[in-house]
Motif scaffolding. Structure first.
Motif, PDB file in Angstrom:
ATOM      1  N   ASP A 155       0.809  -1.226   0.000  1.00  0.00           N
ATOM      2  CA  ASP A 155       0.000   0.000   0.000  1.00  0.00           C
ATOM      3  C   ASP A 155       0.845   1.281   0.000  1.00  0.00           C
ATOM      4  N   THR A 156       2.137   1.172  -0.302  1.00  0.00           N
ATOM      5  CA  THR A 156       3.004   2.362  -0.307  1.00  0.00           C
ATOM      6  C   THR A 156       2.780   3.169  -1.581  1.00  0.00           C
ATOM      7  N   VAL A 157       2.265   4.379  -1.398  1.00  0.00           N
ATOM      8  CA  VAL A 157       1.969   5.243  -2.554  1.00  0.00           C
ATOM      9  C   VAL A 157       3.079   6.287  -2.699  1.00  0.00           C
ATOM     10  N   LEU A 158       3.546   6.453  -3.944  1.00  0.00           N
ATOM     11  CA  LEU A 158       4.558   7.482  -4.221  1.00  0.00           C
ATOM     12  C   LEU A 158       4.221   8.213  -5.528  1.00  0.00           C
ATOM     13  N   PRO A 159       4.661   9.471  -5.655  1.00  0.00           N
ATOM     14  CA  PRO A 159       4.484  10.187  -6.928  1.00  0.00           C
ATOM     15  C   PRO A 159       5.466   9.644  -7.969  1.00  0.00           C
ATOM     16  N   MET A 160       4.985   9.498  -9.202  1.00  0.00           N
ATOM     17  CA  MET A 160       5.803   8.871 -10.261  1.00  0.00           C
ATOM     18  C   MET A 160       5.618   9.591 -11.592  1.00  0.00           C
ATOM     19  N   MET A 161       6.516   9.240 -12.535  1.00  0.00           N
ATOM     20  CA  MET A 161       6.448   9.826 -13.880  1.00  0.00           C
ATOM     21  C   MET A 161       7.121   8.871 -14.865  1.00  0.00           C
ATOM     22  N   PHE A 200       0.729   6.188  -7.426  1.00  0.00           N
ATOM     23  CA  PHE A 200       0.127   4.854  -7.284  1.00  0.00           C
ATOM     24  C   PHE A 200       0.898   4.072  -6.222  1.00  0.00           C
ATOM     25  N   SER A 201       0.230   3.021  -5.714  1.00  0.00           N
ATOM     26  CA  SER A 201       0.896   2.149  -4.739  1.00  0.00           C
ATOM     27  C   SER A 201       1.591   1.015  -5.491  1.00  0.00           C
ATOM     28  N   ALA A 202       2.485   0.325  -4.784  1.00  0.00           N
ATOM     29  CA  ALA A 202       3.169  -0.823  -5.387  1.00  0.00           C
ATOM     30  C   ALA A 202       2.131  -1.863  -5.825  1.00  0.00           C
ATOM     31  N   GLY A 203       1.085  -2.054  -5.012  1.00  0.00           N
ATOM     32  CA  GLY A 203       0.034  -3.024  -5.340  1.00  0.00           C
ATOM     33  C   GLY A 203      -0.743  -2.619  -6.592  1.00  0.00           C
ATOM     34  N   GLN A 204      -1.048  -1.341  -6.716  1.00  0.00           N
ATOM     35  CA  GLN A 204      -1.768  -0.870  -7.920  1.00  0.00           C
ATOM     36  C   GLN A 204      -0.940  -1.126  -9.180  1.00  0.00           C
ATOM     37  N   LEU A 205       0.376  -0.866  -9.085  1.00  0.00           N
ATOM     38  CA  LEU A 205       1.240  -1.099 -10.250  1.00  0.00           C
ATOM     39  C   LEU A 205       1.247  -2.588 -10.607  1.00  0.00           C
ATOM     40  N   ILE A 208      12.281   5.084   4.073  1.00  0.00           N
ATOM     41  CA  ILE A 208      12.562   6.237   3.202  1.00  0.00           C
ATOM     42  C   ILE A 208      11.274   6.611   2.463  1.00  0.00           C
ATOM     43  N   ALA A 209      10.627   5.602   1.868  1.00  0.00           N
ATOM     44  CA  ALA A 209       9.404   5.861   1.086  1.00  0.00           C
ATOM     45  C   ALA A 209       8.330   6.513   1.951  1.00  0.00           C
ATOM     46  N   GLU A 210       8.224   6.066   3.207  1.00  0.00           N
ATOM     47  CA  GLU A 210       7.183   6.614   4.092  1.00  0.00           C
ATOM     48  C   GLU A 210       7.455   8.055   4.488  1.00  0.00           C
ATOM     49  N   SER A 211       8.701   8.488   4.338  1.00  0.00           N
ATOM     50  CA  SER A 211       9.016   9.881   4.690  1.00  0.00           C
ATOM     51  C   SER A 211       8.722  10.834   3.526  1.00  0.00           C
ATOM     52  N   TRP A 212       8.359  10.303   2.367  1.00  0.00           N
ATOM     53  CA  TRP A 212       8.128  11.118   1.172  1.00  0.00           C
ATOM     54  C   TRP A 212       6.628  11.325   0.934  1.00  0.00           C
ATOM     55  N   PRO A 213       6.285  12.342   0.121  1.00  0.00           N
ATOM     56  CA  PRO A 213       4.866  12.605  -0.151  1.00  0.00           C
ATOM     57  C   PRO A 213       4.169  11.474  -0.898  1.00  0.00           C
ATOM     58  N   ARG A 214       2.823  11.480  -0.779  1.00  0.00           N
ATOM     59  CA  ARG A 214       1.990  10.552  -1.562  1.00  0.00           C
ATOM     60  C   ARG A 214       1.627  11.184  -2.913  1.00  0.00           C
ATOM     61  N   SER A 215       1.411  12.487  -2.884  1.00  0.00           N
ATOM     62  CA  SER A 215       1.077  13.192  -4.141  1.00  0.00           C
ATOM     63  C   SER A 215       1.613  14.618  -4.069  1.00  0.00           C
ATOM     64  N   ILE A 216       1.750  15.226  -5.240  1.00  0.00           N
ATOM     65  CA  ILE A 216       2.480  16.497  -5.345  1.00  0.00           C
ATOM     66  C   ILE A 216       1.608  17.553  -6.035  1.00  0.00           C
ATOM     67  N   TRP A 238       3.766  23.287 -17.770  1.00  0.00           N
ATOM     68  CA  TRP A 238       3.913  21.833 -17.621  1.00  0.00           C
ATOM     69  C   TRP A 238       2.561  21.111 -17.644  1.00  0.00           C
ATOM     70  N   SER A 239       2.512  20.005 -18.380  1.00  0.00           N
ATOM     71  CA  SER A 239       1.342  19.139 -18.377  1.00  0.00           C
ATOM     72  C   SER A 239       1.787  17.719 -18.751  1.00  0.00           C
ATOM     73  N   PRO A 240       1.559  16.732 -17.871  1.00  0.00           N
ATOM     74  CA  PRO A 240       2.020  15.366 -18.168  1.00  0.00           C
ATOM     75  C   PRO A 240       1.109  14.672 -19.178  1.00  0.00           C
ATOM     76  N   LYS A 241       1.661  13.652 -19.880  1.00  0.00           N
ATOM     77  CA  LYS A 241       0.848  12.921 -20.859  1.00  0.00           C
ATOM     78  C   LYS A 241       0.534  11.505 -20.402  1.00  0.00           C
ATOM     79  N   TYR A 242       1.450  10.907 -19.659  1.00  0.00           N
ATOM     80  CA  TYR A 242       1.318   9.466 -19.347  1.00  0.00           C
ATOM     81  C   TYR A 242       0.716   9.244 -17.968  1.00  0.00           C
ATOM     82  N   ASP A 243      -0.371   8.455 -17.916  1.00  0.00           N
ATOM     83  CA  ASP A 243      -0.902   7.993 -16.632  1.00  0.00           C
ATOM     84  C   ASP A 243      -0.433   6.550 -16.418  1.00  0.00           C
ATOM     85  N   LEU A 244      -0.936   5.905 -15.357  1.00  0.00           N
ATOM     86  CA  LEU A 244      -0.465   4.551 -15.025  1.00  0.00           C
ATOM     87  C   LEU A 244      -0.765   3.564 -16.153  1.00  0.00           C
TER      88      LEU A 244
END
Ligand code: AKB
Length: 313
Positions: A208-214, A247-252, A275-283, A294-300
């Protein structure tokens, strides 16, 4: 025509950035500089490759003079997991290496420098959801400490000497070409390789660890777009929040399973969990959206589809 040096040019982001910049500015105008890793044939065959140690100023200066460099993308860095294991190396490369680059840029009157910051600048005391641009920066990793210090150092060079340094707080970056080297978000790349080859992956973070990704194409586009943005529009410089998805590791794992039904993922968290728990879930990246469009194109879903297709090819 720009004359560009990319330090960390054989690394995860650097190697793809070099190819993008070579396509844009011409192969001979973009020098890929690496330290240890063997450069790929693609890099070697498309333009100059040099070996530098950013902690050794002379090796950088030689390349600046040889190619009359006017712009540096300073991608060389020690990431979070390796940084915790080897804090001295992390400090030396990320702080002394950066200072060498900034000093050289000032002395040789370079046009522009890019500095890769990270979501690691945030810490457990930072708001974890929709983390604002301006907020508490009290990281608990050596990597994070070097990135906060790096942002401040870049800001100081901008204010004191007018050096045009720009930077992004990268989230975890997912890519297919070159593996990442020692970060906490590396699981999000390794999982694809293992899913294809072994149909099984043991993840070092909890489900359930969620992190911001790109995804890498967005990361490269963002980097180049920021470097080409009009300086007068920028209120921030070396510290832009940036994101594409969370997304979380499980969602991926579940998204990959849609394409590889036999795939199973098990979770055995190690020291990287903290380390992961000390970082944001979303930005919140509204400053990047407002100041340079800026505008991203790729979702999960798109990322997983494209990653699997590229890796299988
Ligand atoms: C890491 O995991 O250390 C890096 C980062 C988020 O800066 N990918």
């Amino acid at each position: 025509m720009r004359k560009i040096l990319v330090t960390g040019g054989c690394g995860q982001i650097g190697s793809e950035l070099v190819m993008e910049l070579r396509g844009k500015y011409g192969g001979n105008n973009v020098v890929a500089a690496g330290y240890k890793r063997n450069p790929s044939k693609t890099l070697l065959n498309s333009g100059p490759v040099e070996f530098i140690d950013v902690t050794n100023r002379r090796t950088v200066e030689d390349v600046i003079r040889k190619y009359e460099i006017d712009t540096i993308y300073h991608m060389a860095a020690i990431l979070s997991a390796v940084g915790e294991k080897n804090p001295e190396l992390c400090w030396n490369v990320n702080i002394n290496g950066l200072r060498n680059i900034l000093e050289i840029a000032r002395e040789y009157d370079l046009i522009r420098v890019f500095f890769p910051s990270s979501i690691a600048v945030f810490g457990p005391g930072t708001p974890q959801y929709n983390t604002p641009q301006e907020t508490i920066l009290r990281p608990t990793t050596m990597y994070g400490i070097t990135k906060v210090s790096g942002e401040l150092l870049c800001e100081w060079y901008f204010k004191r000497f007018g050096l045009d340094v720009r930077g992004i707080r990268y989230p975890g970056i997912i890519s297919s070409e070159t593996p990442p080297g020692g970060g906490t978000t590396d699981y999000a790349v390794a999982i694809f390789h293992e899913a294809i080859q072994q149909k099984r992956y043991t993840c070092f973070l909890k489900e359930d660890t969620v992190l911001p990704m790109m995804y890498m194409p967005d990361c490269i586009r963002a980097t180049v777009e920021l470097m080409e943005a009009d300086l007068v529009r920028l209120k921030h410089h070396s510290n832009f929040n940036l994101t594409a998805m969370s997304f979380s590791a499980g969602q991926l794992a579940r998204e990959i399973k849609k394409h590889i039904p036999e795939f199973t993922c098990v979770y055995k968290p190690d020291f990287r969990q903290e380390i992961a728990e000390s970082w944001p879930r979303s930005i919140d990246d509204s400053a990047a959206r407002e100041e340079w469009g800026w505008s991203p194109k790729y979702d999960l879903r798109m990322t997983v589809e494209d990653m699997l297709e590229r890796l299988r090819r």
